[in-house]
Design a protein around this motif. Structure first.
Motif, PDB file in Angstrom:
ATOM      1  N   THR A 229      14.526  10.196   5.218  1.00 32.70           N
ATOM      2  CA  THR A 229      15.146   9.691   6.444  1.00 32.70           C
ATOM      3  C   THR A 229      14.568   8.334   6.820  1.00 32.70           C
ATOM      4  O   THR A 229      15.312   7.410   7.203  1.00 32.70           O
ATOM      5  CB  THR A 229      14.927  10.691   7.596  1.00 32.70           C
ATOM      6  OG1 THR A 229      15.582  11.918   7.270  1.00 32.70           O
ATOM      7  CG2 THR A 229      15.498  10.149   8.899  1.00 32.70           C
ATOM      8  N   ARG A 230      13.250   8.200   6.704  1.00 35.12           N
ATOM      9  CA  ARG A 230      12.634   6.900   6.996  1.00 35.12           C
ATOM     10  C   ARG A 230      13.092   5.841   6.003  1.00 35.12           C
ATOM     11  O   ARG A 230      13.317   4.676   6.366  1.00 35.12           O
ATOM     12  CB  ARG A 230      11.108   7.031   6.994  1.00 35.12           C
ATOM     13  CG  ARG A 230      10.568   7.860   8.169  1.00 35.12           C
ATOM     14  CD  ARG A 230       9.071   7.692   8.332  1.00 35.12           C
ATOM     15  NE  ARG A 230       8.316   8.313   7.259  1.00 35.12           N
ATOM     16  CZ  ARG A 230       7.880   9.565   7.267  1.00 35.12           C
ATOM     17  NH1 ARG A 230       8.161  10.357   8.309  1.00 35.12           N
ATOM     18  NH2 ARG A 230       7.173  10.049   6.269  1.00 35.12           N
ATOM     19  N   TRP A 231      13.231   6.240   4.739  1.00 34.45           N
ATOM     20  CA  TRP A 231      13.709   5.314   3.695  1.00 34.45           C
ATOM     21  C   TRP A 231      15.102   4.783   4.024  1.00 34.45           C
ATOM     22  O   TRP A 231      15.354   3.578   3.987  1.00 34.45           O
ATOM     23  CB  TRP A 231      13.709   6.055   2.360  1.00 34.45           C
ATOM     24  CG  TRP A 231      14.594   5.491   1.282  1.00 34.45           C
ATOM     25  CD1 TRP A 231      15.891   5.810   1.039  1.00 34.45           C
ATOM     26  CD2 TRP A 231      14.243   4.507   0.295  1.00 34.45           C
ATOM     27  NE1 TRP A 231      16.379   5.110  -0.039  1.00 34.45           N
ATOM     28  CE2 TRP A 231      15.387   4.296  -0.514  1.00 34.45           C
ATOM     29  CE3 TRP A 231      13.077   3.806   0.015  1.00 34.45           C
ATOM     30  CZ2 TRP A 231      15.397   3.407  -1.576  1.00 34.45           C
ATOM     31  CZ3 TRP A 231      13.083   2.921  -1.048  1.00 34.45           C
ATOM     32  CH2 TRP A 231      14.231   2.730  -1.831  1.00 34.45           C
ATOM     33  N   THR A 232      16.024   5.665   4.356  1.00 30.45           N
ATOM     34  CA  THR A 232      17.403   5.252   4.606  1.00 30.45           C
ATOM     35  C   THR A 232      17.545   4.410   5.867  1.00 30.45           C
ATOM     36  O   THR A 232      18.485   3.626   5.986  1.00 30.45           O
ATOM     37  CB  THR A 232      18.333   6.480   4.695  1.00 30.45           C
ATOM     38  OG1 THR A 232      17.848   7.366   5.712  1.00 30.45           O
ATOM     39  CG2 THR A 232      18.391   7.216   3.369  1.00 30.45           C
ATOM     40  N   SER A 233      16.594   4.565   6.799  1.00 23.57           N
ATOM     41  CA  SER A 233      16.647   3.768   8.029  1.00 23.57           C
ATOM     42  C   SER A 233      15.839   2.477   7.927  1.00 23.57           C
ATOM     43  O   SER A 233      15.732   1.728   8.903  1.00 23.57           O
ATOM     44  CB  SER A 233      16.142   4.591   9.218  1.00 23.57           C
ATOM     45  OG  SER A 233      14.788   4.968   9.032  1.00 23.57           O
ATOM     46  N   GLY A 234      15.266   2.221   6.743  1.00 22.22           N
ATOM     47  CA  GLY A 234      14.556   0.971   6.514  1.00 22.22           C
ATOM     48  C   GLY A 234      13.133   0.953   7.026  1.00 22.22           C
ATOM     49  O   GLY A 234      12.515  -0.118   7.100  1.00 22.22           O
ATOM     50  N   GLN A 235      12.575   2.114   7.363  1.00 19.66           N
ATOM     51  CA  GLN A 235      11.203   2.186   7.847  1.00 19.66           C
ATOM     52  C   GLN A 235      10.237   2.378   6.677  1.00 19.66           C
ATOM     53  O   GLN A 235      10.647   2.659   5.551  1.00 19.66           O
ATOM     54  CB  GLN A 235      11.070   3.355   8.824  1.00 19.66           C
ATOM     55  CG  GLN A 235      11.975   3.294  10.037  1.00 19.66           C
ATOM     56  CD  GLN A 235      11.870   4.553  10.878  1.00 19.66           C
ATOM     57  OE1 GLN A 235      10.804   5.159  10.988  1.00 19.66           O
ATOM     58  NE2 GLN A 235      12.977   4.966  11.469  1.00 19.66           N
ATOM     59  N   GLU A 236       8.947   2.238   6.982  1.00 23.04           N
ATOM     60  CA  GLU A 236       7.939   2.560   5.986  1.00 23.04           C
ATOM     61  C   GLU A 236       8.023   4.058   5.684  1.00 23.04           C
ATOM     62  O   GLU A 236       8.136   4.884   6.595  1.00 23.04           O
ATOM     63  CB  GLU A 236       6.541   2.204   6.484  1.00 23.04           C
ATOM     64  CG  GLU A 236       6.308   0.706   6.650  1.00 23.04           C
ATOM     65  CD  GLU A 236       6.189  -0.040   5.318  1.00 23.04           C
ATOM     66  OE1 GLU A 236       6.439   0.562   4.257  1.00 23.04           O
ATOM     67  OE2 GLU A 236       5.845  -1.237   5.354  1.00 23.04           O
ATOM     68  N   VAL A 237       7.953   4.419   4.407  1.00 25.68           N
ATOM     69  CA  VAL A 237       8.165   5.807   3.989  1.00 25.68           C
ATOM     70  C   VAL A 237       6.960   6.685   4.295  1.00 25.68           C
ATOM     71  O   VAL A 237       7.094   7.830   4.729  1.00 25.68           O
ATOM     72  CB  VAL A 237       8.502   5.860   2.491  1.00 25.68           C
ATOM     73  CG1 VAL A 237       8.570   7.289   2.010  1.00 25.68           C
ATOM     74  CG2 VAL A 237       9.818   5.130   2.228  1.00 25.68           C
ATOM     75  N   GLY A 238       5.762   6.149   4.076  1.00 24.13           N
ATOM     76  CA  GLY A 238       4.558   6.940   4.272  1.00 24.13           C
ATOM     77  C   GLY A 238       4.214   7.751   3.038  1.00 24.13           C
ATOM     78  O   GLY A 238       4.779   7.567   1.952  1.00 24.13           O
ATOM     79  N   GLY A 239       3.299   8.694   3.201  1.00 30.50           N
ATOM     80  CA  GLY A 239       2.853   9.490   2.060  1.00 30.50           C
ATOM     81  C   GLY A 239       2.170   8.600   1.028  1.00 30.50           C
ATOM     82  O   GLY A 239       1.435   7.681   1.372  1.00 30.50           O
ATOM     83  N   ASP A 240       2.436   8.868  -0.260  1.00 33.81           N
ATOM     84  CA  ASP A 240       1.817   8.065  -1.311  1.00 33.81           C
ATOM     85  C   ASP A 240       2.730   6.955  -1.819  1.00 33.81           C
ATOM     86  O   ASP A 240       2.474   6.348  -2.860  1.00 33.81           O
ATOM     87  CB  ASP A 240       1.350   8.954  -2.472  1.00 33.81           C
ATOM     88  CG  ASP A 240       2.479   9.741  -3.122  1.00 33.81           C
ATOM     89  OD1 ASP A 240       3.611   9.707  -2.602  1.00 33.81           O
ATOM     90  OD2 ASP A 240       2.225  10.397  -4.158  1.00 33.81           O
ATOM     91  N   VAL A 241       3.805   6.653  -1.072  1.00 38.61           N
ATOM     92  CA  VAL A 241       4.691   5.550  -1.431  1.00 38.61           C
ATOM     93  C   VAL A 241       4.093   4.242  -0.906  1.00 38.61           C
ATOM     94  O   VAL A 241       3.706   4.150   0.255  1.00 38.61           O
ATOM     95  CB  VAL A 241       6.098   5.760  -0.832  1.00 38.61           C
ATOM     96  CG1 VAL A 241       6.997   4.567  -1.138  1.00 38.61           C
ATOM     97  CG2 VAL A 241       6.724   7.046  -1.377  1.00 38.61           C
ATOM     98  N   GLU A 242       4.009   3.247  -1.769  1.00 38.29           N
ATOM     99  CA  GLU A 242       3.453   1.947  -1.392  1.00 38.29           C
ATOM    100  C   GLU A 242       4.221   1.362  -0.211  1.00 38.29           C
ATOM    101  O   GLU A 242       5.449   1.421  -0.159  1.00 38.29           O
ATOM    102  CB  GLU A 242       3.526   0.995  -2.592  1.00 38.29           C
ATOM    103  CG  GLU A 242       2.912  -0.374  -2.348  1.00 38.29           C
ATOM    104  CD  GLU A 242       2.980  -1.267  -3.579  1.00 38.29           C
ATOM    105  OE1 GLU A 242       2.288  -2.295  -3.594  1.00 38.29           O
ATOM    106  OE2 GLU A 242       3.722  -0.920  -4.533  1.00 38.29           O
ATOM    107  N   SER A 243       3.510   0.794   0.727  1.00 37.89           N
ATOM    108  CA  SER A 243       4.175   0.218   1.898  1.00 37.89           C
ATOM    109  C   SER A 243       4.903  -1.068   1.523  1.00 37.89           C
ATOM    110  O   SER A 243       4.531  -1.772   0.583  1.00 37.89           O
ATOM    111  CB  SER A 243       3.164  -0.072   3.002  1.00 37.89           C
ATOM    112  OG  SER A 243       2.364  -1.192   2.681  1.00 37.89           O
TER     113      SER A 243
END
Length: 209
Positions: free
Chosen positions: A105-119
């Motif tokens: 959901t954060r990905w599709t809205s253009g936000q930082e994804v979080g977790g272990d995904v690079e910012s």
């Protein structure tokens, strides 16, 4: 006026299957190898002075097609690698949505994804640093071709141009083996001269991951 060509690698089987590649070292497929040859025949007309590439094979093998035509050697820079997508790597986006719904959901809205995904901030900083370094390899007024990845290219260019994230999101994803042409002058700094240029393709645009 100096010129920097930021070139996305050719097609891979993971592109074709819409899998998140990230920093997984997926090779070019037959289509990708042909795209690299076709693109190199266009890029050689720009008379490149230097070629710099991500060390992942889909990028370095794309760069090799231009090196073969130009006679130039390739410099490798790990900072040009694709965004690190952590546990997403190897998954399709429907699988990501199922397994990591909040992150998706954060990905599709253009936000930082979080977790272990690079910012996005870290990605933009490292790739733009590599682009600055690559630009310094050519003489004044020269041309450098940089072979990298879809998300890395867009975020690195955005950081280089100091664009806000909202503006950067208006750019369509780079197609495989297409490029962005940037120019630099003392008076105007960095400017976009052309975007998503490359050999003709009638295939859908794979996601830049």
């Amino acid at each position: 006026m100096s010129r920097l060509i930021v070139w996305r690698h050719g097609n891979t089987d993971w592109n074709a299957n819409h899998r998140v590649q990230g920093q997984t070292d997926v090779p070019l497929n037959a289509l990708g190898r042909q795209q690299a040859v076709d693109a190199a025949e266009l890029l050689i007309k720009m008379k490149p002075d230097a070629i710099v590439s991500s060390d992942l094979h889909r990028a370095s093998d794309t760069a090799a097609a231009l090196a073969a035509l130009s006679g130039l050697s390739i410099s490798y820079d790990k900072r040009l690698r694709e965004r690190y997508f952590g546990a997403w790597q190897g998954l399709t986006m429907p699988e990501v949505a199922e397994l990591y719904p909040d992150q998706h959901t954060r990905w599709t809205s253009g936000q930082e994804v979080g977790g272990d995904v690079e910012s996005l901030a870290d990605l933009g900083k490292r790739v733009s640093e590599a682009l600055h370094a690559a630009a310094g390899l050519a003489p004044p007024g020269g041309t450098v071709v940089v072979t990298t990845h879809g998300a890395a290219a867009r975020q690195g260019i955005g950081h280089l141009l100091e664009w806000p994230l909202e503006q950067l999101r208006t750019l369509r994803a780079l197609q495989n083996c297409h490029w962005v042409e940037l120019t630099h002058s003392r008076e105007r700094g960095w400017q976009v001269a052309a975007y998503n240029v490359g050999p003709f393709t009638d295939r859908p645009v794979p996601p830049p991951v």
